[in-house]
Design an enzyme around this catalytic site. Structure first.
Site, PDB file in Angstrom:
ATOM      1  N   ASP A   1     -11.500  61.850  34.064  1.00  0.00           N
ATOM      2  CA  ASP A   1     -10.521  61.762  35.452  1.00  0.00           C
ATOM      3  C   ASP A   1     -10.248  60.345  35.824  1.00  0.00           C
ATOM      4  O   ASP A   1      -9.345  60.382  36.567  1.00  0.00           O
ATOM      5  CB  ASP A   1     -11.408  62.586  36.577  1.00  0.00           C
ATOM      6  CG  ASP A   1     -11.562  64.031  36.209  1.00  0.00           C
ATOM      7  OD1 ASP A   1     -12.421  64.499  36.999  1.00  0.00           O
ATOM      8  OD2 ASP A   1     -11.136  64.578  35.304  1.00  0.00           O
TER       9      ASP A   1
ATOM     10  N   CYS B   1      -3.506  74.812  31.294  1.00  0.00           N
ATOM     11  CA  CYS B   1      -2.941  74.004  32.203  1.00  0.00           C
ATOM     12  C   CYS B   1      -2.422  72.624  31.736  1.00  0.00           C
ATOM     13  O   CYS B   1      -2.412  72.720  30.440  1.00  0.00           O
ATOM     14  CB  CYS B   1      -3.922  73.457  33.518  1.00  0.00           C
ATOM     15  SG  CYS B   1      -5.104  72.507  32.715  1.00  0.00           S
TER      16      CYS B   1
ATOM     17  N   ARG C   1      -8.141  74.889  28.367  1.00  0.00           N
ATOM     18  CA  ARG C   1      -9.248  75.244  29.466  1.00  0.00           C
ATOM     19  C   ARG C   1      -9.880  76.623  29.068  1.00  0.00           C
ATOM     20  O   ARG C   1      -9.958  77.491  30.011  1.00  0.00           O
ATOM     21  CB  ARG C   1      -8.615  75.136  30.797  1.00  0.00           C
ATOM     22  CG  ARG C   1      -7.797  74.024  31.190  1.00  0.00           C
ATOM     23  CD  ARG C   1      -8.563  72.680  31.139  1.00  0.00           C
ATOM     24  NE  ARG C   1      -9.600  72.372  31.985  1.00  0.00           N
ATOM     25  CZ  ARG C   1      -9.443  72.054  33.242  1.00  0.00           C
ATOM     26  NH1 ARG C   1      -8.010  71.860  33.444  1.00  0.00           N
ATOM     27  NH2 ARG C   1     -10.264  71.901  34.200  1.00  0.00           N
TER      28      ARG C   1
ATOM     29  N   LYS D   1     -13.459  66.096  45.857  1.00  0.00           N
ATOM     30  CA  LYS D   1     -12.675  67.296  45.527  1.00  0.00           C
ATOM     31  C   LYS D   1     -13.708  68.270  44.537  1.00  0.00           C
ATOM     32  O   LYS D   1     -13.901  69.236  44.739  1.00  0.00           O
ATOM     33  CB  LYS D   1     -11.325  67.138  44.995  1.00  0.00           C
ATOM     34  CG  LYS D   1     -10.783  68.187  44.288  1.00  0.00           C
ATOM     35  CD  LYS D   1      -9.676  67.956  43.670  1.00  0.00           C
ATOM     36  CE  LYS D   1      -9.773  67.531  42.218  1.00  0.00           C
ATOM     37  NZ  LYS D   1      -9.863  68.569  41.221  1.00  0.00           N
ATOM     38  N   ASN D   2     -14.278  67.496  43.649  1.00  0.00           N
ATOM     39  CA  ASN D   2     -14.769  68.154  42.536  1.00  0.00           C
ATOM     40  C   ASN D   2     -16.367  68.820  43.046  1.00  0.00           C
ATOM     41  O   ASN D   2     -16.891  69.545  42.197  1.00  0.00           O
ATOM     42  CB  ASN D   2     -14.686  67.440  41.298  1.00  0.00           C
ATOM     43  CG  ASN D   2     -13.307  67.637  40.681  1.00  0.00           C
ATOM     44  OD1 ASN D   2     -12.679  68.170  41.115  1.00  0.00           O
ATOM     45  ND2 ASN D   2     -13.148  66.588  39.558  1.00  0.00           N
TER      46      ASN D   2
ATOM     47  N   ARG E   1      -3.339  67.666  45.621  1.00  0.00           N
ATOM     48  CA  ARG E   1      -4.498  68.582  45.323  1.00  0.00           C
ATOM     49  C   ARG E   1      -5.694  67.729  45.512  1.00  0.00           C
ATOM     50  O   ARG E   1      -6.825  68.347  45.357  1.00  0.00           O
ATOM     51  CB  ARG E   1      -4.350  68.962  43.864  1.00  0.00           C
ATOM     52  CG  ARG E   1      -3.014  69.957  43.673  1.00  0.00           C
ATOM     53  CD  ARG E   1      -3.049  70.632  42.454  1.00  0.00           C
ATOM     54  NE  ARG E   1      -4.221  71.577  42.360  1.00  0.00           N
ATOM     55  CZ  ARG E   1      -4.281  72.215  41.280  1.00  0.00           C
ATOM     56  NH1 ARG E   1      -3.335  72.303  40.216  1.00  0.00           N
ATOM     57  NH2 ARG E   1      -5.631  72.790  40.920  1.00  0.00           N
TER      58      ARG E   1
HETATM   59  C1  EPZ Z   1     -14.243  69.834  35.505  1.00  0.00           C
HETATM   60  O1  EPZ Z   1     -13.443  70.725  35.002  1.00  0.00           O
HETATM   61  C2  EPZ Z   1     -13.406  68.924  36.685  1.00  0.00           C
HETATM   62  N1  EPZ Z   1     -12.633  69.787  37.779  1.00  0.00           N
HETATM   63  C3  EPZ Z   1     -12.124  68.127  36.048  1.00  0.00           C
HETATM   64  O2  EPZ Z   1     -11.515  67.520  37.077  1.00  0.00           O
HETATM   65  C4  EPZ Z   1     -12.956  67.277  35.086  1.00  0.00           C
HETATM   66  O3  EPZ Z   1     -11.889  66.684  34.143  1.00  0.00           O
HETATM   67  C5  EPZ Z   1     -13.877  68.010  33.948  1.00  0.00           C
HETATM   68  O4  EPZ Z   1     -14.684  68.906  34.942  1.00  0.00           O
HETATM   69  C6  EPZ Z   1     -14.530  67.035  33.008  1.00  0.00           C
HETATM   70  O5  EPZ Z   1     -15.228  66.121  33.727  1.00  0.00           O
HETATM   71  C7  EPZ Z   1     -13.650  70.346  38.693  1.00  0.00           C
HETATM   72  O6  EPZ Z   1     -14.764  70.199  38.771  1.00  0.00           O
HETATM   73  C8  EPZ Z   1     -12.765  71.336  39.711  1.00  0.00           C
HETATM   74  P1  EPZ Z   1     -15.185  71.029  31.448  1.00  0.00           P
HETATM   75  P2  EPZ Z   1     -14.030  71.716  34.145  1.00  0.00           P
HETATM   76  O7  EPZ Z   1     -15.848  72.522  31.814  1.00  0.00           O
HETATM   77  O8  EPZ Z   1     -15.318  72.289  34.627  1.00  0.00           O
HETATM   78  C9  EPZ Z   1     -14.215  72.473  27.263  1.00  0.00           C
HETATM   79  C10 EPZ Z   1      -9.531  66.806  38.125  1.00  0.00           C
HETATM   80  O9  EPZ Z   1      -8.713  65.912  37.640  1.00  0.00           O
HETATM   81  N2  EPZ Z   1     -14.583  74.101  27.641  1.00  0.00           N
HETATM   82  O10 EPZ Z   1     -16.378  70.079  31.776  1.00  0.00           O
HETATM   83  O11 EPZ Z   1     -12.814  72.557  33.886  1.00  0.00           O
HETATM   84  C11 EPZ Z   1     -13.007  72.162  28.104  1.00  0.00           C
HETATM   85  O12 EPZ Z   1     -11.738  72.754  27.346  1.00  0.00           O
HETATM   86  C12 EPZ Z   1     -10.050  67.805  37.356  1.00  0.00           C
HETATM   87  O13 EPZ Z   1     -10.377  66.564  39.085  1.00  0.00           O
HETATM   88  C13 EPZ Z   1     -14.775  75.109  26.531  1.00  0.00           C
HETATM   89  O14 EPZ Z   1     -14.655  74.922  25.627  1.00  0.00           O
HETATM   90  O15 EPZ Z   1     -14.402  70.815  32.861  1.00  0.00           O
HETATM   91  C14 EPZ Z   1     -13.016  70.729  28.116  1.00  0.00           C
HETATM   92  O16 EPZ Z   1     -12.371  70.430  26.638  1.00  0.00           O
HETATM   93  C15 EPZ Z   1      -9.207  68.131  35.966  1.00  0.00           C
HETATM   94  N3  EPZ Z   1     -15.250  76.277  27.199  1.00  0.00           N
HETATM   95  C16 EPZ Z   1     -14.359  70.443  27.898  1.00  0.00           C
HETATM   96  O17 EPZ Z   1     -15.132  71.780  27.564  1.00  0.00           O
HETATM   97  C17 EPZ Z   1     -15.871  76.494  28.273  1.00  0.00           C
HETATM   98  O18 EPZ Z   1     -16.109  77.404  28.629  1.00  0.00           O
HETATM   99  C18 EPZ Z   1     -15.093  70.024  29.380  1.00  0.00           C
HETATM  100  O19 EPZ Z   1     -14.577  71.040  30.361  1.00  0.00           O
HETATM  101  C19 EPZ Z   1     -15.440  75.438  29.295  1.00  0.00           C
HETATM  102  C20 EPZ Z   1     -14.919  74.243  29.241  1.00  0.00           C
END
Ligand code: EPZ
Length: 427
Positions: free
Chosen positions: A313, A123, A128, A22-23, A405
């Site tokens: 995850d 969410c 996020r 998915k990701n 999802r």
């Molecule tokens: C991706 O989300 C995945 N989703 C998530 O999977 C996964 O949990 C996450 O990466 C971490 O591995 C997809 O790939 C579609 P991040 P993403 O940006 O990109 C903070 C699932 O269950 N952050 O790596 O949104 C954020 O709040 C989903 O399959 C900022 O502060 O995750 C978090 O604390 C859930 N500012 C941390 O970084 C930003 O601009 C990591 O988030 C972006 C992120």
């Protein structure tokens, strides 16, 4: 709303085909916006989020064609062609339902010189933010404007210009947007502290197949030489490491064994290390990974971290499994601030879990008891299914749209491996 009904206590045994990730798909699909040529993605999972992203691309002007049901309905392919960009706006209605919609930001900005994306909002697992995405776009020359809950990014008149991006914090999505913007930026872009999740390498490999020039794939330092245009490609989506890890936990919690067909061990080093520490017998086979119970489950202490650390995850699924371990486990969630929504629901099934700040203290119990439980987010809902597979009696997991999802045909796959599980359609 559908629910899943499980009568627990049956050890799983058999083969589960692992679907496309998915990701990975959710960052490969927007790559089609970078070119007017067709991008065909193979091994596409049948997931609600994939359908949602397809509709998002359609409203940007891309045509999408689904082909073949693949082997037994698995492994579809989709051809996407964005001959022209009809709209550079990703509306709130799409983004609020699927955060990954933010991944059209980089491609639209690079292809059309402008992108207006609704701020995703929070969410169930956290607020996020997208500040890291926006800083990356600015590093490539974009101007950012926030208004009425939307963010608009505009490239300079001559288009994006390569630059240096250094992420203060690892972010999967921000890295993906940065890469997808940089491949059409004029000149060279260096990205430091890039996320190293295998889905990023899958993205880079697909872009290279489309004509991009990227060095350092798989590392946290990427160098991208921008191209005037990209071509089409046919690309096979990587297997889903989180789906594979989730079903490995199903084998563990039911005292059974599973062949995870198509799983790639190199994508999941810390998941397999954790499963071995818990006491599972793990064997890499030609077609995938064989996991088997090998005595009582042992408690572990784990913290989530960016790849190659233990993935956030998988936290909820490991927690469900560890409710049946002989001893006390400590799970610390370092990525998201609110990813323990599954704890009160697991407790209703007899689990003994105490959350202290970012750490969950999981004391193993002799047995779990089936109950009616509520899914709150994708991985939390899988943890409830896992607990139901082991619980005495019947468990009904409500709001399974969360599961749909990210888990393709979950009840079919688990049913074929011996679980007593069915989907109940409510009205
Ligand atoms: C991706 O989300 C995945 N989703 C998530 O999977 C996964 O949990 C996450 O990466 C971490 O591995 C997809 O790939 C579609 P991040 P993403 O940006 O990109 C903070 C699932 O269950 N952050 O790596 O949104 C954020 O709040 C989903 O399959 C900022 O502060 O995750 C978090 O604390 C859930 N500012 C941390 O970084 C930003 O601009 C990591 O988030 C972006 C992120």
């Amino acid at each position: 709303m559908d629910s899943i009904l499980i009568r627990g206590g049956k050890p799983l045994s058999g083969t589960i085909a692992i679907s496309g990730a998915k990701n990975a798909v959710l960052t490969l699909m927007p790559c089609a916006l970078l070119t007017d040529r067709p991008l065909t993605l193979e091994n596409l999972p049948r997931l609600a989020d994939v359908d949602g992203f397809m509709h998002l691309l359609n409203q940007h002007g891309a045509s999408t064609t689904l082909e073949g049901a693949g082997n037994g309905g698995f492994g579809r392919s989709m051809s996407i062609r964005a001959g022209r960009i009809a709209s550079t706006t990703a509306p709130y209605d799409f983004v609020r339902k699927m955060r990954a919609s933010i991944l059209v930001l980089g491609p639209l900005l690079a292809r059309a010189g402008e992108a207006t994306v609704s701020m995703p909002g929070g969410c169930a697992i956290g607020n996020r933010p997208i500040d890291l995405h926006l800083k990356a776009m600015e590093a490539l020359g974009a101007e950012i404007e926030l208004a009425q809950g939307y963010v608009t990014a505009r490239a300079p008149d001559g288009g994006l210009v390569g630059g240096d991006i250094s992420f203060a914090q690892v972010s999967v999505g921000a890295t993906e947007n940065a890469v997808m913007a940089a491949v059409l930026a004029r000149g060279e872009t260096r990205i430091e502290n890039a996320a190293r999740e295998p889905e990023i390498a899958d993205l880079c490999n697909c872009l290279v197949a489309m004509g991009a020039e990227i060095e350092g794939i798989g590392t946290d330092n990427l160098t991208i030489c921008g191209q005037d245009r990209l071509g089409g490609a046919t690309y096979r989506v990587m297997p889903d490491r989180i789906e594979a890890g989730s079903y490995a936990c199903a084998a563990a919690i039911t005292g059974g064994e599973l062949q995870l067909e198509g799983a790639r061990a190199s994508d999941m080093p810390s998941i397999l290390a954790g499963l071995r520490e818990v006491g599972l017998a793990i064997e890499e086979t030609d077609g995938g990974i064989h996991v088997a119970s090998d005595g009582p489950l042992r408690p572990v202490t784990l913290s989530t971290a960016p790849f190659p650390g233990f993935p956030t995850d998988m936290q909820a699924q490991f927690m469900a499994m560890l409710t049946r371990a002989e001893g006390t486990s400590l799970l610390t969630e370092t990525i998201f601030e609110n990813r323990y929504m599954h704890v009160p629901e697991l407790a209703r099934m007899g689990a003994d879990i105490e959350v202290r700040g970012r750490t969950a203290v999981v004391k193993g119990v002799d047995h779990l008891v089936g109950a009616q439980v509520m899914a709150t987010d994708l991985r939390a809902s899988m943890s409830l299914v896992l607990a139901g597979l082991a619980a005495d009696g019947e468990t009904q997991v409500l709001r399974v749209y969360h599961l749909d999802r990210g888990y393709e045909r979950l009840e079919e796959k688990l049913g074929a491996a011996g679980a007593d599980i069915e989907r109940v359609s409510e009205g």
